[in-house]
Design a protein around this motif. Structure first.
Motif, PDB file in Angstrom:
ATOM      1  N   GLU A 133       0.806  -1.210   0.000  1.00 19.90           N
ATOM      2  CA  GLU A 133       0.000   0.000   0.000  1.00 19.90           C
ATOM      3  C   GLU A 133       0.844   1.268   0.000  1.00 19.90           C
ATOM      4  O   GLU A 133       0.377   2.334  -0.360  1.00 19.90           O
ATOM      5  CB  GLU A 133      -0.941  -0.009   1.202  1.00 19.90           C
ATOM      6  N   GLY A 134       2.125   1.160   0.362  1.00 18.14           N
ATOM      7  CA  GLY A 134       2.998   2.328   0.395  1.00 18.14           C
ATOM      8  C   GLY A 134       3.199   2.974  -0.953  1.00 18.14           C
ATOM      9  O   GLY A 134       3.633   4.120  -1.040  1.00 18.14           O
ATOM     10  N   PHE A 135       2.895   2.262  -2.043  1.00 21.16           N
ATOM     11  CA  PHE A 135       3.029   2.839  -3.374  1.00 21.16           C
ATOM     12  C   PHE A 135       1.943   3.885  -3.647  1.00 21.16           C
ATOM     13  O   PHE A 135       2.066   4.669  -4.580  1.00 21.16           O
ATOM     14  CB  PHE A 135       2.946   1.741  -4.439  1.00 21.16           C
ATOM     15  N   GLU A 151      -3.130  -0.041  -7.530  1.00 18.78           N
ATOM     16  CA  GLU A 151      -2.833   1.229  -8.193  1.00 18.78           C
ATOM     17  C   GLU A 151      -3.526   2.434  -7.573  1.00 18.78           C
ATOM     18  O   GLU A 151      -3.137   3.576  -7.829  1.00 18.78           O
ATOM     19  CB  GLU A 151      -3.238   1.145  -9.669  1.00 18.78           C
ATOM     20  N   GLY A 152      -4.570   2.188  -6.771  1.00 19.26           N
ATOM     21  CA  GLY A 152      -5.361   3.307  -6.284  1.00 19.26           C
ATOM     22  C   GLY A 152      -6.131   3.947  -7.417  1.00 19.26           C
ATOM     23  O   GLY A 152      -6.246   3.408  -8.513  1.00 19.26           O
ATOM     24  N   GLY A 153      -6.689   5.101  -7.168  1.00 14.13           N
ATOM     25  CA  GLY A 153      -7.453   5.814  -8.182  1.00 14.13           C
ATOM     26  C   GLY A 153      -7.433   7.293  -7.888  1.00 14.13           C
ATOM     27  O   GLY A 153      -6.710   7.764  -7.008  1.00 14.13           O
ATOM     28  N   LYS A 154      -8.213   8.044  -8.635  1.00 18.31           N
ATOM     29  CA  LYS A 154      -8.297   9.484  -8.404  1.00 18.31           C
ATOM     30  C   LYS A 154      -9.254   9.764  -7.256  1.00 18.31           C
ATOM     31  O   LYS A 154     -10.371   9.254  -7.239  1.00 18.31           O
ATOM     32  CB  LYS A 154      -8.764  10.200  -9.672  1.00 18.31           C
ATOM     33  N   VAL A 155      -8.827  10.569  -6.337  1.00 22.53           N
ATOM     34  CA  VAL A 155      -9.670  10.991  -5.223  1.00 22.53           C
ATOM     35  C   VAL A 155     -10.015  12.455  -5.433  1.00 22.53           C
ATOM     36  O   VAL A 155      -9.125  13.309  -5.504  1.00 22.53           O
ATOM     37  CB  VAL A 155      -8.947  10.798  -3.882  1.00 22.53           C
ATOM     38  N   MET A 156     -11.297  12.757  -5.588  1.00 18.97           N
ATOM     39  CA  MET A 156     -11.730  14.119  -5.845  1.00 18.97           C
ATOM     40  C   MET A 156     -11.994  14.850  -4.528  1.00 18.97           C
ATOM     41  O   MET A 156     -12.556  14.277  -3.590  1.00 18.97           O
ATOM     42  CB  MET A 156     -12.980  14.124  -6.715  1.00 18.97           C
ATOM     43  N   THR A 157     -11.609  16.105  -4.495  1.00 21.78           N
ATOM     44  CA  THR A 157     -11.726  16.865  -3.250  1.00 21.78           C
ATOM     45  C   THR A 157     -12.650  18.070  -3.350  1.00 21.78           C
ATOM     46  O   THR A 157     -13.177  18.531  -2.341  1.00 21.78           O
ATOM     47  CB  THR A 157     -10.342  17.350  -2.796  1.00 21.78           C
ATOM     48  N   ARG A 158     -12.848  18.616  -4.556  1.00 22.45           N
ATOM     49  CA  ARG A 158     -13.779  19.732  -4.719  1.00 22.45           C
ATOM     50  C   ARG A 158     -14.173  19.845  -6.185  1.00 22.45           C
ATOM     51  O   ARG A 158     -13.622  19.127  -7.036  1.00 22.45           O
ATOM     52  CB  ARG A 158     -13.166  21.048  -4.219  1.00 22.45           C
ATOM     53  N   ALA A 159     -15.131  20.746  -6.459  1.00 25.97           N
ATOM     54  CA  ALA A 159     -15.629  20.877  -7.822  1.00 25.97           C
ATOM     55  C   ALA A 159     -16.139  22.293  -8.065  1.00 25.97           C
ATOM     56  O   ALA A 159     -16.566  22.986  -7.128  1.00 25.97           O
ATOM     57  CB  ALA A 159     -16.738  19.867  -8.081  1.00 25.97           C
ATOM     58  N   GLU A 160     -16.110  22.692  -9.340  1.00 26.33           N
ATOM     59  CA  GLU A 160     -16.634  23.997  -9.763  1.00 26.33           C
ATOM     60  C   GLU A 160     -17.213  23.838 -11.157  1.00 26.33           C
ATOM     61  O   GLU A 160     -16.482  23.511 -12.100  1.00 26.33           O
ATOM     62  CB  GLU A 160     -15.533  25.058  -9.805  1.00 26.33           C
ATOM     63  N   GLY A 161     -18.503  24.065 -11.311  1.00 30.08           N
ATOM     64  CA  GLY A 161     -19.115  24.009 -12.629  1.00 30.08           C
ATOM     65  C   GLY A 161     -18.967  22.649 -13.272  1.00 30.08           C
ATOM     66  O   GLY A 161     -19.432  21.642 -12.747  1.00 30.08           O
ATOM     67  N   THR A 164     -15.495  -1.775 -10.620  1.00 28.57           N
ATOM     68  CA  THR A 164     -14.051  -1.591 -10.491  1.00 28.57           C
ATOM     69  C   THR A 164     -13.397  -2.952 -10.272  1.00 28.57           C
ATOM     70  O   THR A 164     -13.944  -3.803  -9.565  1.00 28.57           O
ATOM     71  CB  THR A 164     -13.731  -0.664  -9.283  1.00 28.57           C
ATOM     72  N   ASN A 165     -12.223  -3.137 -10.861  1.00 26.81           N
ATOM     73  CA  ASN A 165     -11.388  -4.297 -10.567  1.00 26.81           C
ATOM     74  C   ASN A 165     -10.780  -4.082  -9.182  1.00 26.81           C
ATOM     75  O   ASN A 165      -9.917  -3.212  -9.005  1.00 26.81           O
ATOM     76  CB  ASN A 165     -10.305  -4.428 -11.640  1.00 26.81           C
ATOM     77  N   ALA A 166     -11.232  -4.846  -8.201  1.00 30.67           N
ATOM     78  CA  ALA A 166     -10.832  -4.603  -6.810  1.00 30.67           C
ATOM     79  C   ALA A 166      -9.332  -4.772  -6.610  1.00 30.67           C
ATOM     80  O   ALA A 166      -8.698  -3.999  -5.868  1.00 30.67           O
ATOM     81  CB  ALA A 166     -11.601  -5.530  -5.873  1.00 30.67           C
ATOM     82  N   VAL A 167      -8.730  -5.778  -7.245  1.00 28.75           N
ATOM     83  CA  VAL A 167      -7.287  -5.997  -7.099  1.00 28.75           C
ATOM     84  C   VAL A 167      -6.506  -4.858  -7.743  1.00 28.75           C
ATOM     85  O   VAL A 167      -5.528  -4.360  -7.177  1.00 28.75           O
ATOM     86  CB  VAL A 167      -6.894  -7.363  -7.697  1.00 28.75           C
ATOM     87  N   LYS A 168      -6.937  -4.446  -8.915  1.00 27.02           N
ATOM     88  CA  LYS A 168      -6.268  -3.331  -9.611  1.00 27.02           C
ATOM     89  C   LYS A 168      -6.355  -2.059  -8.780  1.00 27.02           C
ATOM     90  O   LYS A 168      -5.388  -1.292  -8.662  1.00 27.02           O
ATOM     91  CB  LYS A 168      -6.909  -3.118 -10.977  1.00 27.02           C
ATOM     92  N   ASN A 169      -7.534  -1.815  -8.176  1.00 25.84           N
ATOM     93  CA  ASN A 169      -7.680  -0.630  -7.339  1.00 25.84           C
ATOM     94  C   ASN A 169      -6.774  -0.707  -6.111  1.00 25.84           C
ATOM     95  O   ASN A 169      -6.173   0.290  -5.697  1.00 25.84           O
ATOM     96  CB  ASN A 169      -9.131  -0.466  -6.895  1.00 25.84           C
TER      97      ASN A 169
END
Length: 459
Positions: free
Chosen positions: A4-6, A31-41, A23-28
Motif C-alpha cells: 500500500e505504500g506505493f 494502483e489506487g485511483g483518483k480521489v476528488m476533493t472539490r468541484a466547480e461548474g 471496479t477491478n478490486a485488485v487493480k484498485n
C-alpha cells in the motif's frame, strides 16, 4: 498485490477500506485511483490539485454543474425545517407533494401518480413489482414476463440487474432471474445486416419482438422496458422508425411500456424527456440522475391510470400496498429536486442542450475522417465515438475494448474524465457547459483521437 505504500495517503486509505462499484478490486488495491476533493461548474479537482473536465457529468447526472449554490441552499433550508419524514401509512410532507404534482404536470403523456425511491435501480425494481402486482390484481397471474434489450442498462439490484442486458452485470451474480427476456440491441451500426436499410432493420427488430411474444404466449408478457436511447450500453440511438414499430407490437398484445428516462430525462436530449424526442407513449416512466443533478439520492416512478387503477384496488383488497423505502421521497432530496427542475426551466437548459448539442455533433462528425473512427452518434448533449481498427469490417484492434481504453487513457492525459464503453467513448457534459468550455472539451477529444490514430496507423 503491491504494498500500500506505493499509493498516496488518501488512495491508500480508500483502497484499504472501500470496495468500489464497477471496479477491478485488485487493480484498485494495487494502483489506487483518483480521489476528488472539490468541484466547480463542469470541473472536478483531485487530491493533487489537478483540474479535470467531467465530461460524463459524474455518472450522466450532474445537469446544473457541481457547485450550484441554489441546490445547497435548498438542502439547508429543508434540513433546518424537516430533516426527515416518510410517506408510509398516509403520511406525507410538502416537498414530496409539490414534487409529485410537478412531475405529473411535466410528463409528456397523461400520468396519474408518482412513487418515490432513491435510485434508478430501485425505481426499476418498483416498476417490475408493479407489473407483477397489477397482473395479480387483474386476475392474470401468468402475465409476469418482462422483455428488454441486450446492452440495455436499467440498474444492478436483483430485479433491475435482470432487466439490464450486460454480461458483466450478470456474471457471478446468478442473473438474470427467470422470466426476463432479452432481444437484439437496436444498434444499426453493429447489428444491421449488409445491404439492409435502417428502416428495414427496425422492421426486423419489431418482427423479432412479435415472434418472441407469440412464442412465449402473449398472455405471459407483462411489460417491455427500454431506454429512449440506450445510455450506458454505448449511447445507442434507435434506428429510423424503431419506436413507432415497437409500440405498435406492444399495443397489439396489450403489453405495458416502461420508459427508463434515468439518463435521457430533464433535458439531456434537447427535449425535457427522451420520450418526447422519440414520440414514445409510456405507461410508466423511471426518473433519477438529473432529477436532482445527483446532489442527493432520489428517483421516481411515474405511472398512468392504466397501472394505478388496478394497483390501488388491489391494495384496498389487501389492506395495504406492501412496498416502500425508508428514505424514498426524502424531504431534503425532494426539495433539492424541485429547485433543480426550477433551474433547468428558468435557465433554458433544455433548449441549451439542443443548441449546444448541434454544435457538439457537428464538430464530432468531422472525426469520421479519422481512420480509427467508425461511427459518431447521439443527440443533444450526449454522444459516443465508436472506434474501429478497420472501417470496412468494423473490426476491433486485437481484442474488443482495447481501442476504447487507449482513447480513454489519451483523454485522461488531457484531464478529461469520461468512460469507454467497449470501443466507444461516451460524452455527456453538464447542461450548463458554455460554448467556450464545450469547444475546449472537443479540442481535447480531437487531440486524443488523433493520438490514437497515429499510434495505430503510423506504421
Amino acid at each position: 498485490m503491491k504494498a500500500e505504500g506505493f499509493l498516496s495517503a488518501l488512495s491508500q486509505r480508500d483502497a484499504r477500506y472501500h470496495l468500489h462499484g464497477f471496479t477491478n478490486a485488485v487493480k484498485n488495491h494495487d494502483e489506487g485511483g483518483k480521489v476528488m476533493t472539490r468541484a466547480e461548474g463542469i470541473y472536478v479537482f483531485d487530491e493533487h490539485g489537478e483540474k479535470h473536465i467531467e465530461a460524463l457529468s459524474g455518472l450522466w447526472s450532474v445537469a446544473v454543474g457541481f457547485n450550484e449554490p441554489r441546490l445547497i441552499d435548498a438542502a439547508m433550508r429543508q434540513m433546518s425545517v424537516l430533516p426527515f419524514y416518510h410517506s408510509f401509512v398516509q403520511r406525507s410532507h410538502q416537498p414530496l407533494i409539490d414534487l409529485a404534482a410537478k412531475l405529473v404536470e411535466m410528463a409528456p403523456v397523461p400520468m396519474s401518480k408518482v412513487f418515490f425511491t432513491n435510485s434508478g435501480s430501485e425505481a426499476n425494481d418498483t416498476a417490475i413489482k408493479l407489473v407483477w402486482y397489477r397482473a395479480n390484481a387483474l386476475g392474470q397471474p401468468q402475465k409476469k414476463k418482462i422483455i428488454t434489450r441486450n446492452r440495455a442498462y436499467h440498474g444492478v439490484t436483483i430485479g433491475s440487474g435482470s432487466l439490464t442486458g450486460m454480461p458483466h452485470v450478470h456474471g457471478g451474480f446468478d442473473l438474470p432471474l427467470a422470466g426476463f427476456l432479452h432481444l437484439t440491441a437496436p444498434h444499426f451500426y453493429r447489428e444491421g445486416r449488409a445491404g439492409e436499410p435502417e428502416e428495414q432493420f427496425s422492421t426486423r427488430l419489431a418482427a423479432e419482438l412479435d415472434a418472441l411474444i407469440v412464442r412465449e404466449g402473449p398472455d405471459s408478457i407483462g411489460a417491455f422496458f427500454a431506454e429512449p436511447l440506450m445510455g450506458a450500453g454505448g449511447v445507442v440511438m434507435p434506428p429510423a422508425g424503431y419506436w413507432e414499430k415497437i409500440q405498435a407490437v406492444l399495443a397489439r398484445y396489450d403489453i405495458l411500456l416502461v420508459a427508463d428516462e434515468v439518463i435521457c430525462g430533464f433535458g439531456r436530449t434537447g427535449k425535457m424527456f427522451g420520450s418526447q424526442y422519440f414520440n414514445i407513449r409510456p405507461d410508466m416512466m423511471v426518473l433519477s440522475k438529473q432529477l436532482s443533478s445527483s446532489y442527493l439520492p432520489i428517483s421516481a416512478l411515474v405511472i398512468n391510470d392504466r397501472v394505478y387503477g388496478p394497483v390501488a384496488e388491489e391494495s384496498s383488497r389487501r389492506g395495504t400496498f406492501g412496498h416502500g423505502l425508508t428514505a424514498g421521497g426524502h424531504p431534503v432530496a425532494a426539495a433539492v429536486a424541485l429547485e433543480n427542475i426550477a433551474i433547468i426551466e428558468e435557465r433554458g437548459l433544455v433548449e441549451r442542450a439542443r443548441v449546444l448539442g448541434e454544435r457538439m455533433h457537428s464538430r464530432l462528425s468531422a472525426l469520421l475522417e479519422q481512420p480509427v473512427v467508425g461511427e459518431v452518434r447521439g443527440v443533444g448533449l450526449i454522444a459516443a465515438i465508436e472506434l474501429v481498427a478497420d472501417k470496412s469490417s468494423k473490426a476491433p484492434l486485437d481484442a474488443p475494448g482495447k481501442l476504447g481504453q487507449m482513447a480513454a487513457e489519451a483523454l485522461a492525459k488531457r484531464n478529461v474524465i469520461t468512460r469507454n464503453i467497449g470501443d466507444a467513448i461516451a460524452l455527456c457534459p453538464p447542461l450548463i457547459i458554455t460554448e467556450v468550455e464545450l469547444d475546449d472539451l472537443l479540442g481535447r477529444v480531437e487531440d486524443a483521437i488523433d493520438e490514437v490514430s497515429r499510434q495505430i496507423y503510423a506504421a
